[in-house]
Write a protein that holds these residues in place. Structure first.
Motif, PDB file in Angstrom:
ATOM      1  N   ALA A 137       1.136  -1.355   0.001  1.00 52.13           N
ATOM      2  CA  ALA A 137      -0.015  -0.024   0.135  1.00 52.13           C
ATOM      3  C   ALA A 137       0.735   1.077  -0.144  1.00 52.13           C
ATOM      4  O   ALA A 137       1.592   1.519   1.095  1.00 52.13           O
ATOM      5  N   PHE A 138       0.745   1.911  -1.142  1.00 51.35           N
ATOM      6  CA  PHE A 138       1.500   3.069  -1.281  1.00 51.35           C
ATOM      7  C   PHE A 138       0.752   4.457  -0.984  1.00 51.35           C
ATOM      8  O   PHE A 138      -0.197   4.368  -1.509  1.00 51.35           O
ATOM      9  N   GLY A 139       1.048   5.427  -0.192  1.00 50.26           N
ATOM     10  CA  GLY A 139       0.635   6.692  -0.235  1.00 50.26           C
ATOM     11  C   GLY A 139       1.526   7.603  -0.610  1.00 50.26           C
ATOM     12  O   GLY A 139       2.668   7.778  -0.241  1.00 50.26           O
ATOM     13  N   LEU A 140       0.866   8.498  -1.870  1.00 49.71           N
ATOM     14  CA  LEU A 140       1.750   9.291  -2.387  1.00 49.71           C
ATOM     15  C   LEU A 140       1.155  10.854  -1.833  1.00 49.71           C
ATOM     16  O   LEU A 140      -0.102  11.130  -1.740  1.00 49.71           O
ATOM     17  N   LEU A 141       2.111  11.937  -2.213  1.00 47.47           N
ATOM     18  CA  LEU A 141       1.845  13.276  -2.159  1.00 47.47           C
ATOM     19  C   LEU A 141       2.348  14.101  -3.256  1.00 47.47           C
ATOM     20  O   LEU A 141       3.402  13.636  -3.533  1.00 47.47           O
ATOM     21  N   ARG A 142       1.554  14.884  -3.692  1.00 47.96           N
ATOM     22  CA  ARG A 142       2.175  15.755  -5.012  1.00 47.96           C
ATOM     23  C   ARG A 142       2.862  16.586  -4.333  1.00 47.96           C
ATOM     24  O   ARG A 142       2.566  17.510  -3.445  1.00 47.96           O
ATOM     25  N   THR A 143       4.166  16.969  -4.418  1.00 46.03           N
ATOM     26  CA  THR A 143       5.042  18.250  -4.051  1.00 46.03           C
ATOM     27  C   THR A 143       5.575  19.095  -5.000  1.00 46.03           C
ATOM     28  O   THR A 143       5.277  18.951  -6.067  1.00 46.03           O
ATOM     29  N   ASP A 144       6.266  20.190  -4.644  1.00 44.31           N
ATOM     30  CA  ASP A 144       6.847  20.721  -5.681  1.00 44.31           C
ATOM     31  C   ASP A 144       7.747  20.061  -6.577  1.00 44.31           C
ATOM     32  O   ASP A 144       8.078  20.592  -7.623  1.00 44.31           O
ATOM     33  N   ASP A 145       8.227  18.992  -5.845  1.00 40.27           N
ATOM     34  CA  ASP A 145       9.433  18.203  -6.587  1.00 40.27           C
ATOM     35  C   ASP A 145       8.725  17.178  -7.243  1.00 40.27           C
ATOM     36  O   ASP A 145       9.252  16.339  -7.817  1.00 40.27           O
ATOM     37  N   GLY A 146       7.458  16.982  -7.539  1.00 37.94           N
ATOM     38  CA  GLY A 146       6.753  15.910  -8.070  1.00 37.94           C
ATOM     39  C   GLY A 146       6.073  15.127  -7.190  1.00 37.94           C
ATOM     40  O   GLY A 146       6.300  15.286  -5.804  1.00 37.94           O
ATOM     41  N   TRP A 147       5.897  13.972  -7.466  1.00 32.76           N
ATOM     42  CA  TRP A 147       5.177  12.998  -6.507  1.00 32.76           C
ATOM     43  C   TRP A 147       6.231  12.272  -5.654  1.00 32.76           C
ATOM     44  O   TRP A 147       7.445  12.163  -6.113  1.00 32.76           O
ATOM     45  N   ARG A 148       5.904  12.246  -4.490  1.00 32.76           N
ATOM     46  CA  ARG A 148       6.715  11.485  -3.396  1.00 32.76           C
ATOM     47  C   ARG A 148       5.825  10.555  -2.698  1.00 32.76           C
ATOM     48  O   ARG A 148       4.759  10.673  -2.199  1.00 32.76           O
ATOM     49  N   LEU A 149       6.677   9.373  -2.054  1.00 33.64           N
ATOM     50  CA  LEU A 149       6.029   8.681  -1.132  1.00 33.64           C
ATOM     51  C   LEU A 149       5.877   9.182   0.310  1.00 33.64           C
ATOM     52  O   LEU A 149       6.827   9.713   0.721  1.00 33.64           O
ATOM     53  N   ARG A 150       4.560   9.141   0.733  1.00 30.90           N
ATOM     54  CA  ARG A 150       4.378   9.580   2.211  1.00 30.90           C
ATOM     55  C   ARG A 150       4.365   8.272   2.983  1.00 30.90           C
ATOM     56  O   ARG A 150       4.734   8.493   4.320  1.00 30.90           O
ATOM     57  N   GLU A 151       4.083   6.996   2.419  1.00 29.96           N
ATOM     58  CA  GLU A 151       3.830   5.691   3.258  1.00 29.96           C
ATOM     59  C   GLU A 151       4.196   4.736   2.377  1.00 29.96           C
ATOM     60  O   GLU A 151       3.400   4.770   1.253  1.00 29.96           O
ATOM     61  N   VAL A 152       4.788   3.580   2.846  1.00 31.79           N
ATOM     62  CA  VAL A 152       4.697   2.360   2.409  1.00 31.79           C
ATOM     63  C   VAL A 152       4.414   1.418   3.334  1.00 31.79           C
ATOM     64  O   VAL A 152       5.006   1.371   4.486  1.00 31.79           O
ATOM     65  N   VAL A 153       3.520   0.560   3.269  1.00 33.68           N
ATOM     66  CA  VAL A 153       3.206  -0.673   4.111  1.00 33.68           C
ATOM     67  C   VAL A 153       3.146  -1.742   3.247  1.00 33.68           C
ATOM     68  O   VAL A 153       2.412  -1.941   2.264  1.00 33.68           O
ATOM     69  N   VAL A 154       4.058  -2.786   3.695  1.00 34.09           N
ATOM     70  CA  VAL A 154       4.269  -4.139   3.266  1.00 34.09           C
ATOM     71  C   VAL A 154       3.308  -5.084   4.003  1.00 34.09           C
ATOM     72  O   VAL A 154       3.355  -5.196   5.174  1.00 34.09           O
ATOM     73  N   GLN A 155       2.507  -5.873   3.207  1.00 33.76           N
ATOM     74  CA  GLN A 155       1.543  -6.684   3.978  1.00 33.76           C
ATOM     75  C   GLN A 155       2.080  -7.932   3.293  1.00 33.76           C
ATOM     76  O   GLN A 155       1.755  -8.504   2.012  1.00 33.76           O
ATOM     77  N   GLU A 156       3.001  -8.930   3.938  1.00 37.54           N
ATOM     78  CA  GLU A 156       3.581 -10.124   3.284  1.00 37.54           C
ATOM     79  C   GLU A 156       2.615 -11.316   3.458  1.00 37.54           C
ATOM     80  O   GLU A 156       1.913 -11.345   4.642  1.00 37.54           O
ATOM     81  N   LYS A 157       2.269 -11.975   2.614  1.00 38.81           N
ATOM     82  CA  LYS A 157       1.237 -12.700   2.373  1.00 38.81           C
ATOM     83  C   LYS A 157       1.855 -14.187   2.491  1.00 38.81           C
ATOM     84  O   LYS A 157       1.208 -15.280   3.004  1.00 38.81           O
TER      85      LYS A 157
END
Length: 161
Positions: free
Chosen positions: A127-147
């Motif tokens: 699950a990636f959460g991204l935010l548009r910044t002045d430098d373009g899109w950046r990751l705000r959060e990465v959550v790994v759910q190993e199955k």
């Protein structure tokens, strides 16, 4: 939708998808400086379901650099990407969420470069959460759910004749 809005949405989708690819390449190549640069200043990652840690991108990059030394080869395959755009401060499209499945074959460093097959394979969902910044899109959060995870059988099954 107007063509201008559709074009802007398409550009955002491509940019967000590109960030997910950059993430995979940074981890697979062990480029921890690139990994850190993908995140917003307050960006976080959570690898606890895979036996890792949760924390700010810098701390997680340090942990990854150490723990990934176990593997001489990593190759993230991130597929089934679902991109959803959100609203931040009433501006449509300032945030994005990506849900994507992964398979990650890896080879233990102790087995050397002579071995072609992976020794360890795991899979799950990001699950990636991204935010548009002045430098373009950046990751705000990465959550790994190993199955799942497995150590592939090193002997081929007998072929019936």
């Amino acid at each position: 939708m107007t063509q201008r809005v559709e074009l802007a949405t398409l550009r955002d989708r491509l940019a967000v998808d590109g960030m997910v690819t950059e993430y995979a390449v940074a981890v697979d190549d062990g480029d921890w400086e690139a990994y850190r640069s993908l995140f917003t200043p307050d960006g976080r990652a959570d690898y606890r379901s895979a036996g890792g840690i949760e924390g700010d991108a810098g701390s997680v990059a340090t942990w990854l650099a150490e723990s990934m030394q176990l593997f001489s080869m990593r190759q993230h395959l991130i597929v089934n990407r679902r991109v959803r755009f959100g609203i931040l401060e009433q501006d449509i499209g300032d945030t994005a969420g990506v849900q994507a499945d992964y398979v990650d074959p890896m080879r233990f460093a102790e087995n050397g470069a002579g071995s072609a097959a992976p020794d360890f394979v795991c899979g799950g969902r990001y699950a990636f959460g991204l935010l548009r910044t002045d430098d373009g899109w950046r990751l705000r959060e990465v959550v790994v759910q190993e199955k799942w995870r497995r150590l592939p059988d090193r002997t081929a099954p007998a072929v019936a004749t």
